[in-house]
Scaffold this active site. Structure first.
Site, PDB file in Angstrom:
ATOM      1  N   HIS E  14       2.259  -6.793  33.398  1.00  0.00           N
ATOM      2  CA  HIS E  14       2.459  -7.145  34.806  1.00  0.00           C
ATOM      3  C   HIS E  14       3.141  -8.511  34.880  1.00  0.00           C
ATOM      4  O   HIS E  14       3.415  -9.164  33.884  1.00  0.00           O
ATOM      5  CB  HIS E  14       1.157  -7.103  35.613  1.00  0.00           C
ATOM      6  CG  HIS E  14       0.139  -8.140  35.301  1.00  0.00           C
ATOM      7  ND1 HIS E  14      -0.887  -8.459  36.163  1.00  0.00           N
ATOM      8  CD2 HIS E  14      -0.025  -8.939  34.221  1.00  0.00           C
ATOM      9  CE1 HIS E  14      -1.643  -9.393  35.623  1.00  0.00           C
ATOM     10  NE2 HIS E  14      -1.142  -9.716  34.453  1.00  0.00           N
ATOM     11  N   CYS E  33       2.318 -16.827  34.109  1.00  0.00           N
ATOM     12  CA  CYS E  33       2.124 -15.460  34.593  1.00  0.00           C
ATOM     13  C   CYS E  33       3.290 -14.996  35.454  1.00  0.00           C
ATOM     14  O   CYS E  33       3.393 -13.811  35.774  1.00  0.00           O
ATOM     15  CB  CYS E  33       0.820 -15.350  35.379  1.00  0.00           C
ATOM     16  SG  CYS E  33      -0.621 -15.718  34.371  1.00  0.00           S
ATOM     17  N   HIS E  39       4.409  -9.905  30.923  1.00  0.00           N
ATOM     18  CA  HIS E  39       3.473 -10.142  29.837  1.00  0.00           C
ATOM     19  C   HIS E  39       2.385  -9.078  30.007  1.00  0.00           C
ATOM     20  O   HIS E  39       2.429  -8.302  30.969  1.00  0.00           O
ATOM     21  CB  HIS E  39       2.882 -11.563  29.884  1.00  0.00           C
ATOM     22  CG  HIS E  39       2.004 -11.795  31.068  1.00  0.00           C
ATOM     23  ND1 HIS E  39       2.497 -12.072  32.319  1.00  0.00           N
ATOM     24  CD2 HIS E  39       0.653 -11.768  31.213  1.00  0.00           C
ATOM     25  CE1 HIS E  39       1.495 -12.219  33.175  1.00  0.00           C
ATOM     26  NE2 HIS E  39       0.369 -12.026  32.536  1.00  0.00           N
ATOM     27  N   HIS E  41      -1.813  -7.375  28.773  1.00  0.00           N
ATOM     28  CA  HIS E  41      -3.190  -7.599  28.345  1.00  0.00           C
ATOM     29  C   HIS E  41      -3.787  -6.300  27.813  1.00  0.00           C
ATOM     30  O   HIS E  41      -3.362  -5.207  28.185  1.00  0.00           O
ATOM     31  CB  HIS E  41      -4.065  -8.058  29.520  1.00  0.00           C
ATOM     32  CG  HIS E  41      -3.643  -9.337  30.148  1.00  0.00           C
ATOM     33  ND1 HIS E  41      -3.860 -10.558  29.565  1.00  0.00           N
ATOM     34  CD2 HIS E  41      -3.002  -9.603  31.314  1.00  0.00           C
ATOM     35  CE1 HIS E  41      -3.379 -11.520  30.349  1.00  0.00           C
ATOM     36  NE2 HIS E  41      -2.848 -10.973  31.418  1.00  0.00           N
ATOM     37  N   ASP E  79      -2.637   3.030  31.721  1.00  0.00           N
ATOM     38  CA  ASP E  79      -2.492   2.717  30.292  1.00  0.00           C
ATOM     39  C   ASP E  79      -1.026   2.688  29.864  1.00  0.00           C
ATOM     40  O   ASP E  79      -0.273   3.634  30.102  1.00  0.00           O
ATOM     41  CB  ASP E  79      -3.247   3.757  29.457  1.00  0.00           C
ATOM     42  CG  ASP E  79      -3.316   3.348  27.994  1.00  0.00           C
ATOM     43  OD1 ASP E  79      -3.351   2.141  27.710  1.00  0.00           O
ATOM     44  OD2 ASP E  79      -3.329   4.247  27.135  1.00  0.00           O
ATOM     45  N   HIS E  80      -0.658   1.598  29.193  1.00  0.00           N
ATOM     46  CA  HIS E  80       0.725   1.410  28.721  1.00  0.00           C
ATOM     47  C   HIS E  80       1.729   1.464  29.866  1.00  0.00           C
ATOM     48  O   HIS E  80       2.880   1.849  29.674  1.00  0.00           O
ATOM     49  CB  HIS E  80       1.092   2.422  27.629  1.00  0.00           C
ATOM     50  CG  HIS E  80       0.500   2.095  26.292  1.00  0.00           C
ATOM     51  ND1 HIS E  80      -0.815   2.346  25.988  1.00  0.00           N
ATOM     52  CD2 HIS E  80       1.032   1.509  25.177  1.00  0.00           C
ATOM     53  CE1 HIS E  80      -1.062   1.949  24.748  1.00  0.00           C
ATOM     54  NE2 HIS E  80       0.038   1.429  24.239  1.00  0.00           N
ATOM     55  N   GLU E 124      -9.905  -9.061  31.910  1.00  0.00           N
ATOM     56  CA  GLU E 124      -8.479  -9.265  31.583  1.00  0.00           C
ATOM     57  C   GLU E 124      -8.310  -9.983  30.245  1.00  0.00           C
ATOM     58  O   GLU E 124      -7.410  -9.672  29.462  1.00  0.00           O
ATOM     59  CB  GLU E 124      -7.828 -10.085  32.684  1.00  0.00           C
ATOM     60  CG  GLU E 124      -6.316 -10.128  32.592  1.00  0.00           C
ATOM     61  CD  GLU E 124      -5.685 -10.896  33.740  1.00  0.00           C
ATOM     62  OE1 GLU E 124      -5.044 -10.259  34.573  1.00  0.00           O
ATOM     63  OE2 GLU E 124      -5.859 -12.136  33.815  1.00  0.00           O
TER      64      GLU E 124
END
Lengths: 135, 135, 135, 135, 135, 135
Positions: E14, E33, E39, E41, E79-80, E124
């Site tokens: 995100h 950010c 980037h 997580h 996811d991904h 996170e």
């Protein structure tokens, strides 16, 4: 040489009890682990392979393929199983984590394409683990 | 009001299998957890008590005393045991973690001097836990 | 050859301060770790031994025996202690984790029946640890 | 010889996709990791150095200095970055963790005063990590 | 009332950047950010449901069924993925974890048979998490 | 209402010893924690705030701002300190974690812009923690 490690988890039941010994001697040596009605653990299995990264993929081995092999060759045989009763390779042995890692090595070693098995690490509790390098 | 939590660990074996159901139905509902020869886990037990700190000690309860009570009232009854076979309070119940936390509450609640039991949390795997607040 | 690791925990206080240096130089080199009134940590000690499993037990060493030895030879000497003031073997040394692991090696090495000491690992915080293999 | 390990964390985005392959082949080999719009991880970096403790400090290397070097030479270049787009040393390579640890080794190796780099370990998820010893 | 929690993991990319602000203001508020190239997580999702155990199963909800619902309703969508670009429900919102947990609540709440959704917790990093109770 | 939690770590030394009691009574009540030469811990501090996300940022509070406040108001006062000797607010109190969380609450509560303090959680070891909700 690069070393890649993949973790999988499983759980099972076992009992540590030498059939050649009296119940007293088993309790003396193995303590609560000799309890007749079994006990169990959540096991963490860390498999480390070694090799050079492939130029096209950057991978020693595709980690999803390694996970698939670990599940097929190891966790399907051990997960939610009784190691004393359900696992033929452990039937004539004490199901200590030392003996389990050797069996896991023998299961995995022939199935790793393009890399070599380096280490089997098996974690029984947050305080105890065993490592085996194949010799 | 302050809340103090103490962790103890134990491990045990169980099987999820309803005696009123066929083996097929048990496998359909409980999956591998219905395996006839048992499986087991490393359990983490978190007991939370609430109260005001004592002026002389700064403690809601002496954490070593809380640990001693948890061992005497809970982990000695469950550690390295088969919950279906060895624990009278679970014999007529499914040994799900929901039912185990309720039994643990009943064991501990009468034995906490100077503070009140707030929560029993039982962690079965890194992915699953249950909490119970007594009602 | 198999490698078995056992974890024990302890906590203690220390200060990093070289008596041959000025307070300014100590603060410059050791930062907050030089604070005159001490600070402390929860330490995790991982002891790894190596050997072949015994045929009767499946064990390199009985892990409860290893735990007993670690408590007797190490954690009773360090737990809730001030490493600068209370531990004779550390009195003439900086109580860095490098120097502490060497002392732990010397304490443990003569007391391990039927197996050999392989590694002492001491974790000071989640971000820092030292390993020592005896030479 | 003593081994000191320091952990630092960073996070970043990447995509595994070989530009010489069709999108179908990339998805077949890399699965979700080939997703066009990137994905990311929290990475844990463990750097292990080896040496003898200095007599004055008891340290192989001052761990605060090691942390400063790791931040300056590694995490400032990778933290909150897109490894495919923002990191020149990775632009012609697949940003697999195998290839990232080799780049980290090259960044760190010239900058460690008084000790030798022993191992770079990079943890991508709780289930996957790579280690590299420089050859 | 019993509370059962199940953990699932996913990872994604995100960027925190308000389209109504200048790049300078975005960097001032969001720091790294706001980096243009994303980037990511490793996220841990903890879903807590509440209810009474079923007499036949001992379960509030079958945890394998809860896992299946979490994967179908949540992790397959996240996811991904790139939360800014790939997730319609987040497109008009800042993809902060506060806003993500609210979306996860709305996805899951209609799909829980025989129990009630109690809490969504999204982790996170090891240092940051958000909890949401539906109101 | 959303709940955001931030973790910071610090370490310190303390001793549990009531000056109105004999040394024998102190050892009887506090055990090793009464040791004259101090001991210490790595503490983990979890601060939870509650509020509604801001429309422009998606945040209850900017987590980097929360981290800065926690460091300025709490960890700079406690990190690498002796709680009995170096912290004025603890001098007349037993430095139990119950009493420390109350002091932390009083330090933090006036400094949180745009949200409300919900909970202070202080973890002393992997087995012990205290939570305080301000009343």
């Amino acid at each position: 040489m690069f070393y890649l490690t993949r973790r999988e988890t499983f759980n099972g039941a076992h009992r540590l009890s030498n059939p050649n010994w009296s119940e007293e001697k088993n309790v003396e040596v193995f303590g609560k682990c000799a309890n007749r009605n079994w006990h169990g653990h959540n096991f963490e299995l860390f498999v480390t392979v070694k090799g050079e990264p492939d130029t096209d993929t950057g991978f020693i081995i595709n980690v999803h393929e390694l996970s698939r092999i670990m599940k097929q060759e190891v966790t399907e045989k051990l997960d939610h199983k009784n190691f004393n009763l359900d696992v033929p390779e452990l039937k004539d042995k004490m199901p200590s984590i030392e003996n389990i890692v050797k069996v896991i090595w023998q299961w995995l070693e022939p199935h790793l394409p393009g890399c070599r098995l380096h280490c089997i690490k098996l974690v029984e509790t947050e305080n105890i683990y065993v490592e085996y390098y194949g010799e």
